[in-house]
Write an enzyme that holds these catalytic residues in place. Sequence first.
Site, PDB file in Angstrom:
ATOM      1  N   CYS A  87       0.872  -1.171   0.000  1.00 12.47           N
ATOM      2  CA  CYS A  87       0.000   0.000   0.000  1.00 12.47           C
ATOM      3  C   CYS A  87       0.908   1.220   0.000  1.00 12.47           C
ATOM      4  CB  CYS A  87      -0.914   0.003   1.222  1.00 12.47           C
ATOM      5  SG  CYS A  87      -1.911   1.511   1.363  1.00 12.47           S
ATOM      6  N   CYS A 207      -7.725  11.293  -7.502  1.00 14.92           N
ATOM      7  CA  CYS A 207      -7.903   9.834  -7.431  1.00 14.92           C
ATOM      8  C   CYS A 207      -7.260   9.337  -6.157  1.00 14.92           C
ATOM      9  CB  CYS A 207      -7.252   9.178  -8.641  1.00 14.92           C
ATOM     10  SG  CYS A 207      -5.463   9.460  -8.727  1.00 14.92           S
TER      11      CYS A 207
END
Length: 256
Positions: A87, A207
Amino acid sequence: MTSTQRVPFLKGHGTENDFVIVPDPDGRLDLPAAAVARICDRRAGLGGDGVLRAVRAAAHPEARDQADEAEWFMDYRNGDGSIAEMCGNGVRVFARYLLHAGLVEAGDLAIATRAGVRRVHVAKTGDVTVSMGRAELPEEGVVVTLGGRSWPARNVNMGNPHAVAFVEDLAHAGDLLAVPPFSPAAVYPDGVNIEFVVDRGPGTWRCGSTSAARARPGPAAPAPARWPSRPPGGTVWTRRRPEPPSRTRSMCSAAA
């Protein structure tokens, strides 16, 4: 981990992608999926998009082969308890935690992940820069459907899989509390991160994934040396390493 066990924790976020940080240097904590899901529950638990367990690489069976390069392993779990490879926001928060806890000094460090070792620079200003590695662009595509609308999504892998859908308005993504359906399911047998991306001007996107935004389908355009993505919690800057065209890598930088 039992319901009565006392476990120290911290909270942290990178551009509002928030995590519960659990120090476990010797790898003694049993953290089953159900416990992670309870921790991340925003009503009955602490609340978070995931759990970052900080374990010494030498103490974790999945990271021992990386211990020569990295002292610390980021054992990342999604909010539903499932195991994740990597991540980008998480590794920045993880690095800031290590600095905050006095476990590393500002400067360059290596962090072990399930997607391999990630090179990180922690500046004294607090900014964290991560070498995200090579972006893989598999040919298989998917269609994401939500609220009666469907979009073709680009398949991008930055150590963990993403399906990137470009939409006209982020409101089309809904409240993001439910997993958007995608097809064919066989493209992502182990699950996927679905990203909704909106153009905000030349070389700028809103985003949740910086390198994913660069993978927009269509005619190739000259890539800027550095470009911003603006998720709801701030700005993340991405820059491209000067490498041959067949080896696209990116560097991601922001304050965690």
